[in-house]
Motif scaffolding. Structure first.
Motif, PDB file in Angstrom:
ATOM      1  N   GLY A 610     -13.202  24.557  19.855  1.00  0.00           N
ATOM      2  CA  GLY A 610     -13.846  25.331  20.554  1.00  0.00           C
ATOM      3  C   GLY A 610     -15.026  25.991  20.287  1.00  0.00           C
ATOM      4  N   ASN A 611     -15.811  26.649  21.470  1.00  0.00           N
ATOM      5  CA  ASN A 611     -16.724  27.184  21.098  1.00  0.00           C
ATOM      6  C   ASN A 611     -16.815  28.644  20.424  1.00  0.00           C
ATOM      7  OD1 ASN A 611     -17.692  25.023  22.525  1.00  0.00           O
ATOM      8  ND2 ASN A 611     -18.266  25.872  24.265  1.00  0.00           N
ATOM      9  N   THR A 612     -16.216  28.839  19.139  1.00  0.00           N
ATOM     10  CA  THR A 612     -16.096  30.051  18.443  1.00  0.00           C
ATOM     11  C   THR A 612     -16.578  29.582  17.206  1.00  0.00           C
ATOM     12  OG1 THR A 612     -13.794  29.808  18.049  1.00  0.00           O
ATOM     13  CG2 THR A 612     -14.411  31.008  20.029  1.00  0.00           C
ATOM     14  N   GLU A 613     -17.437  30.659  16.727  1.00  0.00           N
ATOM     15  CA  GLU A 613     -17.757  30.540  15.228  1.00  0.00           C
ATOM     16  C   GLU A 613     -16.745  30.356  14.244  1.00  0.00           C
ATOM     17  OE1 GLU A 613     -20.407  33.313  12.208  1.00  0.00           O
ATOM     18  OE2 GLU A 613     -20.948  33.151  14.500  1.00  0.00           O
ATOM     19  N   ALA A 614     -15.623  31.064  14.536  1.00  0.00           N
ATOM     20  CA  ALA A 614     -14.578  31.196  13.375  1.00  0.00           C
ATOM     21  C   ALA A 614     -13.982  29.653  13.033  1.00  0.00           C
ATOM     22  CB  ALA A 614     -13.445  31.904  13.761  1.00  0.00           C
ATOM     23  N   ASN A 615     -14.012  29.108  14.400  1.00  0.00           N
ATOM     24  CA  ASN A 615     -13.287  27.426  14.309  1.00  0.00           C
ATOM     25  C   ASN A 615     -13.848  26.582  13.261  1.00  0.00           C
ATOM     26  OD1 ASN A 615     -11.551  27.945  16.208  1.00  0.00           O
ATOM     27  ND2 ASN A 615     -12.815  27.467  18.034  1.00  0.00           N
ATOM     28  N   TYR A 616     -15.289  26.558  13.320  1.00  0.00           N
ATOM     29  CA  TYR A 616     -15.756  25.448  12.212  1.00  0.00           C
ATOM     30  C   TYR A 616     -15.931  26.097  10.962  1.00  0.00           C
ATOM     31  CZ  TYR A 616     -19.950  28.124  13.803  1.00  0.00           C
ATOM     32  OH  TYR A 616     -20.657  29.120  14.422  1.00  0.00           O
ATOM     33  N   ILE A 617     -16.204  27.281  10.808  1.00  0.00           N
ATOM     34  CA  ILE A 617     -16.090  27.856   9.352  1.00  0.00           C
ATOM     35  C   ILE A 617     -14.495  27.682   8.690  1.00  0.00           C
ATOM     36  CG2 ILE A 617     -16.068  30.170   8.037  1.00  0.00           C
ATOM     37  CD1 ILE A 617     -18.817  28.771   8.850  1.00  0.00           C
ATOM     38  N   GLN A 618     -13.697  27.854   9.600  1.00  0.00           N
ATOM     39  CA  GLN A 618     -12.174  27.712   9.130  1.00  0.00           C
ATOM     40  C   GLN A 618     -11.980  26.346   8.777  1.00  0.00           C
ATOM     41  OE1 GLN A 618      -9.336  29.166  11.722  1.00  0.00           O
ATOM     42  NE2 GLN A 618      -7.517  28.736  10.308  1.00  0.00           N
ATOM     43  N   LYS A 619     -12.486  25.438   9.458  1.00  0.00           N
ATOM     44  CA  LYS A 619     -12.214  23.931   9.255  1.00  0.00           C
ATOM     45  C   LYS A 619     -12.927  23.541   7.870  1.00  0.00           C
ATOM     46  CE  LYS A 619     -11.075  23.006  14.126  1.00  0.00           C
ATOM     47  NZ  LYS A 619      -9.726  22.883  14.049  1.00  0.00           N
ATOM     48  N   PHE A 620     -14.207  24.092   7.679  1.00  0.00           N
ATOM     49  CA  PHE A 620     -14.799  23.744   6.622  1.00  0.00           C
ATOM     50  C   PHE A 620     -14.134  24.208   5.389  1.00  0.00           C
ATOM     51  CE2 PHE A 620     -19.159  23.002   8.321  1.00  0.00           C
ATOM     52  CZ  PHE A 620     -19.276  21.627   7.891  1.00  0.00           C
ATOM     53  N   GLU A 621     -13.461  25.652   5.556  1.00  0.00           N
ATOM     54  CA  GLU A 621     -12.711  26.003   4.248  1.00  0.00           C
ATOM     55  C   GLU A 621     -11.335  25.399   4.026  1.00  0.00           C
ATOM     56  OE1 GLU A 621     -12.635  30.289   5.181  1.00  0.00           O
ATOM     57  OE2 GLU A 621     -14.939  30.576   4.599  1.00  0.00           O
ATOM     58  N   ASN A 622     -10.759  24.958   4.917  1.00  0.00           N
ATOM     59  CA  ASN A 622      -9.399  24.404   4.877  1.00  0.00           C
ATOM     60  C   ASN A 622      -9.636  23.110   4.833  1.00  0.00           C
ATOM     61  OD1 ASN A 622      -9.567  23.589   7.392  1.00  0.00           O
ATOM     62  ND2 ASN A 622      -8.273  24.905   8.190  1.00  0.00           N
ATOM     63  N   ASN A 623     -10.667  22.376   4.388  1.00  0.00           N
ATOM     64  CA  ASN A 623     -11.114  20.963   4.224  1.00  0.00           C
ATOM     65  C   ASN A 623     -10.632  20.178   5.459  1.00  0.00           C
ATOM     66  OD1 ASN A 623     -12.479  21.426   1.586  1.00  0.00           O
ATOM     67  ND2 ASN A 623     -10.300  21.336   0.784  1.00  0.00           N
ATOM     68  N   THR A 624     -10.645  20.782   6.746  1.00  0.00           N
ATOM     69  CA  THR A 624     -10.123  19.821   7.752  1.00  0.00           C
ATOM     70  C   THR A 624     -11.341  18.785   8.205  1.00  0.00           C
ATOM     71  OG1 THR A 624      -8.604  21.658   8.780  1.00  0.00           O
ATOM     72  CG2 THR A 624      -9.337  19.914  10.248  1.00  0.00           C
ATOM     73  N   ILE A 625     -12.602  19.350   8.093  1.00  0.00           N
ATOM     74  CA  ILE A 625     -13.438  18.387   8.196  1.00  0.00           C
ATOM     75  C   ILE A 625     -14.704  18.381   6.803  1.00  0.00           C
ATOM     76  CG2 ILE A 625     -13.576  18.828  10.842  1.00  0.00           C
ATOM     77  CD1 ILE A 625     -15.626  21.101  10.326  1.00  0.00           C
ATOM     78  N   ASP A 626     -15.450  17.368   6.968  1.00  0.00           N
ATOM     79  CA  ASP A 626     -16.149  17.202   5.555  1.00  0.00           C
ATOM     80  C   ASP A 626     -17.668  17.398   6.286  1.00  0.00           C
ATOM     81  OD1 ASP A 626     -14.639  16.179   3.298  1.00  0.00           O
ATOM     82  OD2 ASP A 626     -14.019  15.155   5.085  1.00  0.00           O
ATOM     83  N   SER A 627     -17.953  17.377   7.576  1.00  0.00           N
ATOM     84  CA  SER A 627     -19.141  17.722   7.965  1.00  0.00           C
ATOM     85  C   SER A 627     -19.149  17.985   9.507  1.00  0.00           C
ATOM     86  CB  SER A 627     -20.160  16.375   8.003  1.00  0.00           C
ATOM     87  OG  SER A 627     -19.509  15.216   9.030  1.00  0.00           O
TER      88      SER A 627
END
Length: 817
Positions: A610-627
Motif C-alpha cells: 500500500g501507499n504508506t511509508e511504513a510499509n516499505y521501510i518495514q519490509k526492508f528491515e525484516n528482509n521481506t524485499i531486497d530492493s
C-alpha cells in the motif's frame, strides 16, 4: 444549376442530345472520367478540395481539435463527398478530427423543419466540441439552423460557426433578421475583384435595375452567381461570334466555348477538361450585426494572405498565424480579448470537475484532508494541498481567462482515474499522474511538470577499503606507470653511463643509483649530476609526466576520501533475477506490470504494498524485499529522508508527470504553455524547493554526490605518447653519435673486421663498468684484434694479441676524466 445533384441529371440528358450545359456547381472531387462521361458539361466552379483545406487551416490556426460537421442531406441521401474531404484535410493539416456529424433532412421532405433541426442539435449538447462547420445547406434550412442554435445556446461564447461558400455566397441575398442570428460566423466566399472598371459599370446597372424591381431590399450588390451568369452569357456570345453565328454544329459550338480565355467579372475564364483552370481564391468574411465584413484571403497552395495576389504573399503563414486577421474578428457571444476555444468551457454554474487521487504514494504531491473550518465531512468541504495541487492553482492563475473548477476526490487506482476522464466522469485529472503511451490513447496530457520513470532503491553501506590509496588509478594505469618508471631508468642509464661517473661502478651500485634517481623524481628531490643534453631533455619531460600524474592522483584520492560513498548490496537487476530475490513496488502503479512484462521478473517475486511509508521501510528491515522500485519523483522524496541507508541505481525514464484532460481539449494546450512559462521564469523551481526540502541529514550535495571515477589510461594516453616518442628520439641520436665515432676508426682494421668492430664497441660500452676492457683475451678470440689498454698503478700497459703481431703500430689514446 447550383447543386451538383441537379447538374449530374441535366448533364446526362445534355450529352445525349448534344447541348452544351453551363453549371455553377462542381462535384466535391472531380473524377478523371468526367469529361468523357459528360463531354457537353462546362463547370464554372472548382471542386471543394481547396475550400476544405481552408477550413483545416482555420482549425490549425486557432487549435480547434474537435469539430462537428453539419450538412443538409441531398435527394440521393449523401453529402456530395464533402465530409470525406473535410476529414482528410483536418487530419493532414491540423491533426484535428470530426467528433460528430449532424445530418439535416432535405427541407422539401419534412413538414416541421424546426423540430428536425432541434432534434439534431440535441445530439451535440452533451459533446465538448463547439466548432460547427456547415458544409452544405439550402438558404431555408440555414435560417432554421441558426435560429434554433441560438435558442439552444449553441451560438455563444467559445463557440465557432463556419459556413462554406454554398451559404456564404448567398449572404447578400439574406435579410437583416437572418444575418443578425449568424453574428460571429466565419464564412468562406469565392473571391472576385470589385475594383475593375467592368465590374463598376455592371454593378451600377445591376443596382439600378434591382432597386427598381425590389425597392424593399437593403442589399443590392451583385453576388458571385450574378457575376458568373454575366460571364456565362459572354462565353456563349463570343463563341457564337467566332462561328459567324453558325451554330448548326453543337460540337463546334462546344469547342469554341471551351476555348474562351478572358478576364471576367467572376475571375479568369479559362477551361481545361471542362472545368475552370484556375482554382478559386477564397475570401474569409465575418458576419457582424446585420451585415458582414471581409477579412483576409486564402490562396490555393499558399494559405492565408493579406493580399489576393500570389506574387505578394511573402511570409503568409507566419504573418496571419502571429498577427491574426486584418481587423478584429467578432466571435459569437461577443467574445473579446481572446479567441474562442471551440470547446464547452466551464462556468461558475457548471465548473470543471477535476478528479484528484486520494491514494498517493507520498503526501508531498497530493494531500486531502477535512477542512477544520467546516464541520461537515462531505466532498465539498475537503482541503486539497500538495505540490501538484499548488502547481495547478498557480497555472490556472497564470491563464489569461477565468477557469472555474472544483476538485473531486477519486478513491481508486490511477488507471481508473484516467478512465474517468475518458468517459467524461471528470473533465480533467490533477495529481502525480505518469504520462504513459497507453494512457495517451484515452486522454490528453499536458506538458510534463516533473521528470518520471522509476529507479531501483537498495540498502547500502558506506564503502571502506584498506587499499583505498590504489583506487585513483585503474590497474592498467598502474601497470603503464610502473613500466614508464623502468623505461625511464633504462634510458637515463644508457645516456649517462659513458660520460657520468655517478652511473658507473659495480652492477649493484649502478642498479641502486638508477633506482634512487627514478624514485626521487616523484618528489622532485633528485640530486644526480646530469651531463648529457639528451638526458636533460628526457628528464625534463619525465618530470612533467610525474607532475601531471601526482597532481591527478592527489586530487582523485582526496575526492575519494572526502565524498561520501554508499556501496549498494545489489548492483544490478540481473543479480536480483538470478538470485531469485524479492522486489517491492506500489500496488497502485504501472511499475508492477513493467517489472513482469519488460524486465522479466517472476510475479511471485514481486511484493506489492500500500501507499504508506511504513510499509516499505518495514519490509526492508525484516528482509521481506531486497530492493524497491519507485517512480522518480517518489525516489527523490524517499532519498531526501533516507539517504544514509539507501541508494538508487538503474534509472528507467518515462514521459514525466502531467495533468490529464479529455482528448481534443484546448485547455490542455493552455495549461502546457503556462507550465512552460512558470518553468522559464523560475517559479516552478521555487515551488519544488518549497515542497521537497531535504532533511537535515540529507543535503542536496549528499543526495546527488556521485562517486569519483578511477583515472584511466585513456586520459593520459597522449602524455605517454609524447614522452615515449621524445625519449626514443633522444636515444636514437645517442646511438647515431656513437656509431659515427666508431666509423671514423674502422679504416685501421682489416677487411670484414670493420663491421664487427662496430658491434664490439657497443658491447664493450654496455658491459664495461670502468670504461676498460675486462677480458682482453675474449675480445681477441673473437678476431677483433684491437689492443687492450689497462690502467696500472704507474703506467699504461700495451698487450698485443698473439695471433696478430703488429707490423706498423699506431696507438691513439683518448684520455677521459
Amino acid at each position: 444549376m447550383e447543386t451538383w445533384e441537379e447538374t449530374a441529371v441535366v448533364a446526362e440528358i445534355a450529352s445525349r442530345v448534344q447541348v452544351p450545359i453551363l453549371s455553377f456547381a462542381a462535384p466535391a472531387v472531380t473524377p478523371l472520367s468526367m469529361s468523357r462521361r459528360w463531354p457537353y458539361l462546362i463547370r464554372m466552379a472548382s471542386n471543394d478540395s481547396e475550400q476544405m483545406k481552408c477550413i483545416a487551416d482555420l482549425a490549425r490556426k486557432y487549435n480547434w481539435r474537435r469539430v462537428a460537421a453539419i450538412y443538409e442531406d441531398n435527394v440521393y441521401g449523401g453529402d456530395s463527398g464533402k465530409l470525406a474531404l473535410l476529414a482528410e484535410a483536418l487530419q493532414n493539416v491540423s491533426s484535428s478530427e470530426i467528433q460528430s456529424r449532424l445530418v439535416l433532412p432535405p427541407i422539401s421532405s419534412i413538414s416541421d423543419p424546426k423540430e428536425a433541426v432541434r432534434g439534431e442539435l440535441k445530439k451535440v449538447q452533451d459533446k465538448q466540441s463547439r466548432v460547427f462547420i456547415v458544409l452544405q445547406a439550402s438558404l431555408d434550412m440555414t435560417i432554421h439552423l441558426f435560429t434554433e442554435a441560438n435558442r439552444m445556446g449553441l451560438v455563444g461564447k467559445d463557440s465557432v460557426w463556419i459556413v462554406t461558400n454554398t451559404v456564404a455566397n448567398a449572404l447578400d441575398s439574406l435579410n437583416t433578421t437572418v444575418i443578425s442570428s449568424m453574428e460571429g460566423t466565419l464564412g468562406i466566399k469565392s473571391y472576385y475583384s470589385d475594383d475593375s472598371s467592368p465590374y463598376k459599370e455592371f454593378s451600377a446597372l445591376f443596382r439600378r435595375n434591382f432597386t427598381s424591381e425590389y425597392p424593399e431590399e437593403d442589399h443590392f450588390h451583385p453576388s458571385i452567381h450574378a457575376l458568373r451568369a454575366h460571364d456565362s452569357i459572354k462565353i456563349i456570345t463570343e463563341a457564337i461570334g467566332r462561328l459567324n453565328y453558325n451554330i448548326s454544329s453543337p460540337e463546334m459550338l462546344l469547342r469554341q466555348m471551351l476555348s474562351s480565355d478572358f478576364s471576367g467579372l467572376s475571375g479568369k475564364i479559362r477551361f481545361k477538361d471542362g472545368e475552370l483552370l484556375n482554382a478559386d481564391t477564397l475570401r474569409i468574411v465575418n458576419v457582424v450585426g446585420k451585415k458582414y465584413k471581409e477579412l483576409d484571403f486564402w490562396l490555393p497552395n499558399f494559405g492565408f494572405s493579406k493580399t489576393s495576389s500570389k506574387h505578394n504573399v511573402g511570409d503568409i503563414s507566419s504573418n496571419i498565424a502571429a498577427e491574426g486577421f486584418t481587423g478584429p474578428v467578432i466571435w459569437p457571444g461577443n467574445l473579446i480579448n481572446r479567441n474562442p476555444k471551440g470547446w464547452a468551457m466551464p462556468s461558475n454554474q457548471e465548473p470543471m470537475r477535476i478528479g484528484v487521487p486520494t491514494r498517493t504514494f507520498f503526501e508531498k504531491f497530493v494531500v486531502i484532508k477535512d477542512d477544520p473550518l467546516n464541520g461537515n465531512s462531505n466532498d465539498k468541504n475537503l482541503r486539497y494541498d500538495g505540490f501538484s495541487i499548488e502547481l495547478f492553482r498557480l497555472v490556472v492563475d497564470h491563464l489569461n481567462y477565468d477557469l472555474p473548477y472544483e476538485f473531486v476526490p477519486h478513491d481508486g487506482v490511477y488507471d481508473d482515474l484516467i478512465n474517468g476522464v475518458y468517459d467524461k466522469t471528470y473533465d480533467a485529472a490533477v495529481g502525480d499522474l505518469t504520462i504513459l503511451g497507453n494512457r495517451t490513447e484515452y486522454v490528453e496530457f499536458t506538458q510534463p511538470y516533473a521528470e518520471s520513470g522509476f529507479s531501483m532503491i537498495v540498502p547500502a553501506k558506506q564503502e571502506e577499503s584498506t587499499w583505498m590509496f590504489t583506487k585513483p588509478f585503474t590497474w592498467e594505469m598502474w601497470m603503464v606507470t610502473a613500466a614508464s618508471f623502468i623505461y625511464t631508468m633504462f634510458i637515463v642509464w644508457l645516456l649517462e653511463h659513458q660520460s657520468n661517473p655517478e652511473f658507473r661502478g659495480t652492477l649493484k651500485d649502478q642498479i641502486s643509483n638508477i633506482l634512487w634517481f627514478a624514485f626521487s623524481t616523484i618528489f622532485f628531490s633528485h640530486r644526480a649530476n646530469i651531463q648529457s643534453n639528451l638526458t636533460r631533455v628526457v628528464v625534463v619531460l619525465w618530470l612533467f609526466v610525474v607532475f601531471i600524474l601526482t597532481s591527478s592522483y592527489t586530487a582523485s584520492l582526496s575526492s575519494l576520501l572526502t565524498v561520501r560513498r554508499l556501496e549498494p548490496n545489489v548492483t544490478d537487476i540481473q543479480s536480483l533475477k538470478s538470485g531469485n530475490l524479492k522486489v517491492g513496488c506500489v500496488d497502485d502503479s504501472f511499475v508492477k506490470k513493467y517489472l513482469e512484462e519488460v524486465l522479466g521478473f517472476r510475479s511471485g517475486n514481486i511484493v506489492p504494498f500500500g501507499n504508506t511509508e511504513a510499509n516499505y521501510i518495514q519490509k526492508f528491515e525484516n528482509n521481506t524485499i531486497d530492493s524497491l522500485f519507485l517512480e522518480r519523483p517518489y525516489e527523490k522524496v524517499f532519498l531526501d529522508k533516507y539517504c544514509k541507508k539507501y541508494t538508487a541505481i538503474n534509472t528507467y525514464r518515462f514521459g514525466g508527470l502531467g495533468f490529464a484532460f479529455q482528448r481534443g481539449s484546448p485547455i490542455a494546450l493552455d495549461i502546457s504553455r503556462a507550465i512552460l512559462d512558470l518553468s522559464e521564469d523560475g517559479r516552478l523551481k521555487t515551488l519544488e524547493e518549497e515542497w521537497f526540502k531535504p532533511s537535515s541529514e540529507c543535503s542536496a550535495d549528499e543526495r546527488y554526490s556521485t562517486r569519483p571515477e578511477n583515472l584511466t589510461l585513456h586520459s593520459f594516453w597522449g602524455l605517454y605518447i609524447v614522452y615515449g616518442a621524445t625519449s626514443i628520439f633522444c636515444f636514437l641520436l645517442f646511438v647515431i653519435r656513437l656509431l659515427n665515432n666508431s666509423w671514423s676508426h674502422q679504416e685501421t682494421y682489416q677487411g670484414n673486421i670493420a663491421a664487427w668492430n662496430i658491434a664490439a664497441r657497443l658491447a664493450r660500452y654496455i658491459h664495461n663498468r670502468k670504461g676498460t676492457i675486462n677480458n682482453p683475451a675474449r675480445v681477441s678470440a673473437l678476431g677483433l684484434a684491437p689492443p687492450a689498454l689497462e690502467l696500472s698503478s704507474s703506467r699504461w700497459e700495451y698487450k698485443l694479441s698473439p695471433t696478430h703481431p703488429p707490423e706498423n703500430l699506431q696507438v691513439e689514446l683518448q684520455m677521459h676524466e
